[in-house]
Design a protein around this motif. Sequence first.
Motif, PDB file in Angstrom:
ATOM      1  N   ALA A  34       8.176 -36.127 -72.110  1.00 36.50           N
ATOM      2  CA  ALA A  34       9.350 -36.957 -72.411  1.00 36.50           C
ATOM      3  C   ALA A  34       9.194 -38.354 -71.829  1.00 36.50           C
ATOM      4  CB  ALA A  34      10.608 -36.281 -71.875  1.00 36.50           C
ATOM      5  N   SER A  35       8.734 -38.449 -70.590  1.00 37.80           N
ATOM      6  CA  SER A  35       8.532 -39.755 -69.946  1.00 37.80           C
ATOM      7  C   SER A  35       7.415 -40.535 -70.631  1.00 37.80           C
ATOM      8  CB  SER A  35       8.202 -39.555 -68.468  1.00 37.80           C
ATOM      9  OG  SER A  35       7.938 -40.790 -67.834  1.00 37.80           O
ATOM     10  N   GLU A  36       6.364 -39.836 -71.022  1.00 36.70           N
ATOM     11  CA  GLU A  36       5.240 -40.470 -71.708  1.00 36.70           C
ATOM     12  C   GLU A  36       5.694 -41.081 -73.029  1.00 36.70           C
ATOM     13  OE1 GLU A  36       1.028 -38.702 -73.223  1.00 36.70           O
ATOM     14  OE2 GLU A  36       1.611 -38.200 -71.167  1.00 36.70           O
ATOM     15  N   ASP A  38       8.809 -41.886 -73.836  1.00 41.94           N
ATOM     16  CA  ASP A  38       9.728 -42.996 -73.538  1.00 41.94           C
ATOM     17  C   ASP A  38       8.957 -44.298 -73.399  1.00 41.94           C
ATOM     18  OD1 ASP A  38      11.987 -41.403 -73.541  1.00 41.94           O
ATOM     19  OD2 ASP A  38      12.050 -41.165 -71.361  1.00 41.94           O
ATOM     20  N   PHE A  39       7.875 -44.251 -72.608  1.00 38.70           N
ATOM     21  CA  PHE A  39       7.085 -45.461 -72.355  1.00 38.70           C
ATOM     22  C   PHE A  39       6.406 -45.958 -73.630  1.00 38.70           C
ATOM     23  CE2 PHE A  39       2.911 -47.328 -71.457  1.00 38.70           C
ATOM     24  CZ  PHE A  39       3.303 -48.454 -70.746  1.00 38.70           C
ATOM     25  N   ASP A  41       7.093 -45.314 -76.821  1.00 42.34           N
ATOM     26  CA  ASP A  41       8.054 -45.707 -77.857  1.00 42.34           C
ATOM     27  C   ASP A  41       8.668 -47.069 -77.539  1.00 42.34           C
ATOM     28  OD1 ASP A  41       9.354 -45.206 -80.251  1.00 42.34           O
ATOM     29  OD2 ASP A  41      10.994 -44.096 -79.322  1.00 42.34           O
ATOM     30  N   ASP A  42       9.127 -47.233 -76.301  1.00 43.25           N
ATOM     31  CA  ASP A  42       9.786 -48.486 -75.915  1.00 43.25           C
ATOM     32  C   ASP A  42       8.806 -49.655 -75.879  1.00 43.25           C
ATOM     33  OD1 ASP A  42      12.127 -47.077 -75.682  1.00 43.25           O
ATOM     34  OD2 ASP A  42      12.063 -46.937 -73.498  1.00 43.25           O
ATOM     35  N   ARG A  51      10.024 -49.879 -84.707  1.00 40.23           N
ATOM     36  CA  ARG A  51       9.700 -48.551 -84.204  1.00 40.23           C
ATOM     37  C   ARG A  51       8.447 -48.018 -84.897  1.00 40.23           C
ATOM     38  NH1 ARG A  51      11.835 -47.530 -79.325  1.00 40.23           N
ATOM     39  NH2 ARG A  51      14.101 -47.807 -79.296  1.00 40.23           N
ATOM     40  N   GLU A  68       7.031 -33.610 -78.690  1.00 40.95           N
ATOM     41  CA  GLU A  68       8.087 -34.490 -78.182  1.00 40.95           C
ATOM     42  C   GLU A  68       8.307 -35.664 -79.130  1.00 40.95           C
ATOM     43  OE1 GLU A  68      11.138 -35.896 -75.865  1.00 40.95           O
ATOM     44  OE2 GLU A  68      10.104 -33.957 -75.724  1.00 40.95           O
ATOM     45  N   TRP A  69       7.233 -36.174 -79.721  1.00 32.34           N
ATOM     46  CA  TRP A  69       7.349 -37.319 -80.631  1.00 32.34           C
ATOM     47  C   TRP A  69       8.185 -36.974 -81.859  1.00 32.34           C
ATOM     48  CZ3 TRP A  69       6.887 -42.347 -80.618  1.00 32.34           C
ATOM     49  CH2 TRP A  69       6.740 -43.037 -81.821  1.00 32.34           C
ATOM     50  N   ARG A  72      12.021 -36.912 -81.515  1.00 28.05           N
ATOM     51  CA  ARG A  72      12.762 -38.153 -81.285  1.00 28.05           C
ATOM     52  C   ARG A  72      13.506 -38.656 -82.514  1.00 28.05           C
ATOM     53  NH1 ARG A  72      11.879 -40.619 -76.219  1.00 28.05           N
ATOM     54  NH2 ARG A  72      11.336 -38.841 -74.876  1.00 28.05           N
TER      55      ARG A  72
END
Length: 228
Positions: A34-36, A38-39, A41-42, A51, A68-69, A72
């Motif tokens: 999830a953190s990976e 987030d980084f 994607d943002d 996007r 996870e991707w 989203r």
Amino acid sequence: MAVRGKSKKKQTKPTLAERADRHYLYELSVQYAASEIDFIDDTFKQLRGRRATLLREDFCGTANVCCEWVRRRKSNRAIGIDIDKEVLDWGLANNLAKLSNERRNRINLLQADVLTVETEAPDIVSAMNFSYWLFKEREQLKGYFRSVRESLADGGILFLDAYGGYDSFREIVEEREIEEGDGFTYIWEQESYNPINNGLICHIHFAFPDGSRMKQAFTYDWRLWTLP
């Protein structure tokens, strides 16, 4: 006269190490998808003003990041590439199987070599957890970078990570307690470092509350590529 029956062997209960799944432990202790995402994607949005939709995860292992991707956004699709059939099969049975059919259909897993694979042009190629350190020769690493660049869509980005600093060259053992699951200790060992060719041998071990251990659950024979 009494006749004794044959004595039964005492049944021993399997240890926590014997019952544990190394891929599951890895996801709990090393990879926070999830953190990976987030980084990635943002950062893509900040750099490109839009996007991304198609992500390719090189050295994807259990394809946790691919899963996870696609969670989203409904427009997101993922390609996962790994050369190891065993870990891909684990990802199919344990990660993709938990997704809805609609999400699962937006992931394509390929058993292939990232140096030669040909795929649809992705917006993002993610090669995390230092997996590209498997390439020990400069020309081989350049070949990988060249292949990725040619495969990316217009405006596409390659995401890599690295670690460095004084401790990265040392023979050390680091431990971290993990509370998830039944609780266990994650152990990172840098067994040896060769300063002549930057050869680095590392292991991941797991230790459990009952005193059992899973030794060398994962072993990495890398070249430590510093940023310079």
